[in-house]
Design a protein around this motif. Structure first.
Motif, PDB file in Angstrom:
ATOM      1  N   ALA A  44      25.485   4.710  25.495  1.00 27.68           N
ATOM      2  CA  ALA A  44      24.873   3.552  24.846  1.00 27.68           C
ATOM      3  C   ALA A  44      24.072   2.722  25.838  1.00 27.68           C
ATOM      4  O   ALA A  44      23.127   2.022  25.447  1.00 27.68           O
ATOM      5  N   MET A  45      24.419   2.793  27.120  1.00 33.37           N
ATOM      6  CA  MET A  45      23.687   2.026  28.142  1.00 33.37           C
ATOM      7  C   MET A  45      22.424   2.730  28.620  1.00 33.37           C
ATOM      8  O   MET A  45      21.655   2.150  29.390  1.00 33.37           O
ATOM      9  N   GLN A  46      22.192   3.971  28.186  1.00 31.85           N
ATOM     10  CA  GLN A  46      21.026   4.719  28.666  1.00 31.85           C
ATOM     11  C   GLN A  46      19.741   4.307  27.960  1.00 31.85           C
ATOM     12  O   GLN A  46      19.738   3.977  26.771  1.00 31.85           O
ATOM     13  N   SER A  47      18.635   4.370  28.694  1.00 34.95           N
ATOM     14  CA  SER A  47      17.303   4.171  28.116  1.00 34.95           C
ATOM     15  C   SER A  47      16.843   5.446  27.431  1.00 34.95           C
ATOM     16  O   SER A  47      17.327   6.544  27.725  1.00 34.95           O
ATOM     17  N   ALA A  48      15.876   5.290  26.539  1.00 31.74           N
ATOM     18  CA  ALA A  48      15.281   6.447  25.876  1.00 31.74           C
ATOM     19  C   ALA A  48      14.671   7.375  26.923  1.00 31.74           C
ATOM     20  O   ALA A  48      14.055   6.929  27.891  1.00 31.74           O
ATOM     21  N   GLY A  49      14.852   8.674  26.713  1.00 30.70           N
ATOM     22  CA  GLY A  49      14.283   9.657  27.623  1.00 30.70           C
ATOM     23  C   GLY A  49      15.220  10.084  28.737  1.00 30.70           C
ATOM     24  O   GLY A  49      14.943  11.073  29.423  1.00 30.70           O
ATOM     25  N   HIS A  50      16.308   9.350  28.943  1.00 26.45           N
ATOM     26  CA  HIS A  50      17.286   9.771  29.944  1.00 26.45           C
ATOM     27  C   HIS A  50      18.234  10.805  29.337  1.00 26.45           C
ATOM     28  O   HIS A  50      18.438  10.843  28.128  1.00 26.45           O
ATOM     29  N   VAL A  51      18.801  11.636  30.189  1.00 23.06           N
ATOM     30  CA  VAL A  51      19.489  12.844  29.729  1.00 23.06           C
ATOM     31  C   VAL A  51      20.982  12.604  29.536  1.00 23.06           C
ATOM     32  O   VAL A  51      21.641  11.994  30.396  1.00 23.06           O
ATOM     33  N   ALA A  52      21.518  13.098  28.419  1.00 21.60           N
ATOM     34  CA  ALA A  52      22.951  13.086  28.146  1.00 21.60           C
ATOM     35  C   ALA A  52      23.462  14.515  28.179  1.00 21.60           C
ATOM     36  O   ALA A  52      22.886  15.402  27.549  1.00 21.60           O
ATOM     37  N   VAL A  53      24.548  14.743  28.927  1.00 22.09           N
ATOM     38  CA  VAL A  53      25.186  16.047  29.015  1.00 22.09           C
ATOM     39  C   VAL A  53      26.611  15.882  28.476  1.00 22.09           C
ATOM     40  O   VAL A  53      27.389  15.083  29.007  1.00 22.09           O
ATOM     41  N   ILE A 107      31.019  12.784  19.602  1.00 23.88           N
ATOM     42  CA  ILE A 107      30.058  11.958  20.348  1.00 23.88           C
ATOM     43  C   ILE A 107      28.734  12.698  20.489  1.00 23.88           C
ATOM     44  O   ILE A 107      27.656  12.118  20.320  1.00 23.88           O
ATOM     45  N   ALA A 108      28.802  13.999  20.789  1.00 23.02           N
ATOM     46  CA  ALA A 108      27.576  14.792  20.894  1.00 23.02           C
ATOM     47  C   ALA A 108      26.818  14.792  19.576  1.00 23.02           C
ATOM     48  O   ALA A 108      25.580  14.680  19.550  1.00 23.02           O
ATOM     49  N   GLN A 109      27.541  14.903  18.478  1.00 24.86           N
ATOM     50  CA  GLN A 109      26.884  14.894  17.169  1.00 24.86           C
ATOM     51  C   GLN A 109      26.188  13.560  16.922  1.00 24.86           C
ATOM     52  O   GLN A 109      25.088  13.515  16.362  1.00 24.86           O
ATOM     53  N   GLY A 110      26.815  12.471  17.373  1.00 22.90           N
ATOM     54  CA  GLY A 110      26.201  11.163  17.221  1.00 22.90           C
ATOM     55  C   GLY A 110      24.949  10.986  18.059  1.00 22.90           C
ATOM     56  O   GLY A 110      24.099  10.140  17.765  1.00 22.90           O
ATOM     57  N   LEU A 111      24.825  11.797  19.119  1.00 18.85           N
ATOM     58  CA  LEU A 111      23.644  11.747  19.989  1.00 18.85           C
ATOM     59  C   LEU A 111      22.610  12.802  19.616  1.00 18.85           C
ATOM     60  O   LEU A 111      21.595  12.936  20.307  1.00 18.85           O
ATOM     61  N   ALA A 112      22.847  13.526  18.551  1.00 14.92           N
ATOM     62  CA  ALA A 112      22.031  14.706  18.236  1.00 14.92           C
ATOM     63  C   ALA A 112      20.559  14.368  18.057  1.00 14.92           C
ATOM     64  O   ALA A 112      19.688  15.209  18.303  1.00 14.92           O
ATOM     65  N   GLY A 113      20.233  13.152  17.653  1.00 18.45           N
ATOM     66  CA  GLY A 113      18.839  12.776  17.467  1.00 18.45           C
ATOM     67  C   GLY A 113      18.047  12.735  18.752  1.00 18.45           C
ATOM     68  O   GLY A 113      16.818  12.623  18.718  1.00 18.45           O
ATOM     69  N   ARG A 114      18.736  12.864  19.884  1.00 18.19           N
ATOM     70  CA  ARG A 114      18.028  12.791  21.170  1.00 18.19           C
ATOM     71  C   ARG A 114      17.349  14.105  21.523  1.00 18.19           C
ATOM     72  O   ARG A 114      16.610  14.171  22.510  1.00 18.19           O
ATOM     73  N   THR A 115      17.574  15.159  20.767  1.00 17.54           N
ATOM     74  CA  THR A 115      16.935  16.484  20.917  1.00 17.54           C
ATOM     75  C   THR A 115      16.865  16.916  22.382  1.00 17.54           C
ATOM     76  O   THR A 115      17.867  17.271  22.960  1.00 17.54           O
ATOM     77  N   ASP A 116      15.673  16.861  22.999  1.00 12.25           N
ATOM     78  CA  ASP A 116      15.490  17.385  24.350  1.00 12.25           C
ATOM     79  C   ASP A 116      16.279  16.602  25.392  1.00 12.25           C
ATOM     80  O   ASP A 116      16.486  17.088  26.509  1.00 12.25           O
ATOM     81  N   ASP A 117      16.697  15.402  25.064  1.00  9.97           N
ATOM     82  CA  ASP A 117      17.436  14.581  26.019  1.00  9.97           C
ATOM     83  C   ASP A 117      18.942  14.820  25.949  1.00  9.97           C
ATOM     84  O   ASP A 117      19.694  14.189  26.683  1.00  9.97           O
TER      85      ASP A 117
END
Length: 457
Positions: A237-246, A257-267
């Motif tokens: 939640a503290m990350q800016s757009a375009g930063h990577v989540a693993v 949690i990964a499913q909740g971040l799924a909209g980040r696609t390439d990130d």
């Protein structure tokens, strides 16, 4: 050391004066802040108070501490300038209360007082986040998870060093982050972050944020398991757009949690739990290290590290002390120190890594079962229970493994396991418990294991 111009002229209360607390006081004073510091341990207060002080950036003063490896600063300041050591009875007028991660925010009265006074409660990682705009251009990797975060942090750090990238690691591992020298431009800070540290952080925008897994742990600090999982999720939640989540997807909470971040696609990079070829990486054996290696590879690729440098780092990595660390081989028997495994979920993959295990287990338990280890009990030829949990674990295991002994002490367990083991076996200290019933911490427990092995006839 790492300081921020933003601290100049502000007032900070610091609770807890162990290594990170002492480094925090040093950095704040060097940044020109005024500090009131306290610790319930008189020895820690006395260790801080009489130290010679040296002026730093912003004209403040800071205690000299060889453990922080600080170079000399010019312009010596009068002893104690800007620092008061006193009980933190009244928090009015402070810009923040900086606490050790060990302070339970849900029960400690000072945390409640700070909230009532509208004073932010933060930790040294938040101060690092505030100081980032004063550092040379850099990137930050933040790594969390119930298990494996120390190994993954050290592995990412090692891969970067192997590739020639300026890097340091801190947070829940190594030296306090504020006590280290800033990296040159292009450097990468690799931070191991416990849930407690994330709770005390508001603005850490990681270029790469990693969640390895979530299993029940530290539930005395949270409103159930959901609260613990939510703490881990705040890193993203503290990350800016375009930063990577693993994100590892081997457990339900992390997968959600990964499913909740799924909209980040390439990130978003998800880490599967499928087996991989680990034969080329001597210090990264076992299914748990497969996930650690996958996560480290994903981080390195996100940072633009070449594939050959990644492979070189994986192959040359050496185990952390107290984490699947082989301390000796005697008469064909390996002795492995996995003292850092303080819950059953962390112990389970260690049991799965060796075909015939003499398992030393026990300590201050965090639950009433060893269910997470059940799938690997077929590898256990004998179990030796120690510490507070010894009677319970003896009862849990007596009908599930061929031999169980209630050894009581670590020294007795090592001696009896060594006598029973045959060539090709592994004597494994992987306690699945905290250490505080018999030892200062897991490191002291691991050191005692090594000493017991060395004392064998």
């Amino acid at each position: 050391m790492i300081v921020s111009r933003d601290w100049a002229g502000k007032r900070y209360a610091v609770l807890g004066l162990a290594r990170s607390g002492a480094a925090t006081v040093s950095a704040l004073l060097a940044g020109g802040a005024r500090v009131v510091a306290w610790d319930s341990d008189p020895a820690k207060r006395e260790a801080l108070a009489p130290l010679p002080f040296r002026g730093g950036a912003g004209g403040g003063a800071l205690p000299q501490d060889a453990a922080l490896e600080e170079p000399p600063h010019p312009n010596p300041s009068p002893e104690g300038e800007g620092l008061t050591i006193a009980p933190l009875d009244d928090l009015s007028g402070f810009d923040a209360l900086v606490v050790s991660p060990g302070v339970p925010l849900n029960t400690h009265p000072l945390a409640a007082s700070a909230r009532a006074a509208g004073v932010p409660v933060i930790g040294d990682i938040e101060l690092f986040a505030q100081a980032r705009h004063d550092l040379p251009p850099h990137k930050v990797v933040g790594i969390t998870g119930t298990n494996g975060k120390s190994t993954t942090t050290a592995l990412v750090h090692h891969i970067l060093k192997t590739a020639g990238v300026p890097t340091l690691m801190g947070g829940n591992i190594g030296l306090p982050i504020l006590g280290q020298e800033p990296l040159p431009a292009g450097g990468v800070y690799v931070l191991e972050l416990s849930s407690y540290q994330i709770d005390l952080t508001r603005s850490l925008d990681c270029d790469v944020a990693v969640l390895l897994n979530i299993t029940p742990d530290h539930l005395d600090r949270y409103d159930g398991f959901a609260g613990y999982a939510a703490s881990k999720a705040r890193l993203f939640a503290m990350q800016s757009a375009g930063h990577v989540a693993v994100v590892g997807t081997g457990d339900e909470a992390s997968a959600n949690i990964a499913q909740g971040l799924a909209g980040r696609t390439d990130d978003l990079v998800t880490i599967a739990s499928d087996p991989i070829d680990q034969s080329r990486w001597p210090a990264l054996q076992g299914p748990h290290n497969a996930q650690n290696a996958r996560a480290a590879i994903a981080v390195a690729r996100a940072l633009g590290i070449a594939e050959d440098a990644i492979e070189a780092g994986l192959a040359s990595y050496a185990s952390l002390p107290h984490r699947m660390q082989q301390v000796a081989t005697r008469n064909g028997v390996a002795f492995v120190n996995d003292s850092k495994a303080t819950n059953p979920e962390s112990t389970a993959p260690a049991l799965g890594a060796f075909p015939r295990v003499h398992w030393i287990v026990g300590g201050k338990r965090k639950g009433d079962d060893l269910d997470a280890c059940a799938q690997h009990l077929g590898h256990v030829v004998a179990a030796y229970t120690i510490g507070e949990a010894a009677p319970l674990f003896f009862d849990l295991l007596k009908d599930k493994v061929p031999v169980v002994e209630q050894s009581g002490t670590l020294e007795a367990a090592v001696a009896h396991a060594a006598a029973a083991a045959r060539p090709g076996d592994t004597v494994l200290l992987s306690p699945a418990c905290a250490s505080f019933d018999q030892f200062r911490d897991y490191e002291a427990r691991g050191d005692a294991f090594r000493a017991a092995v060395e004392a064998l006839a």
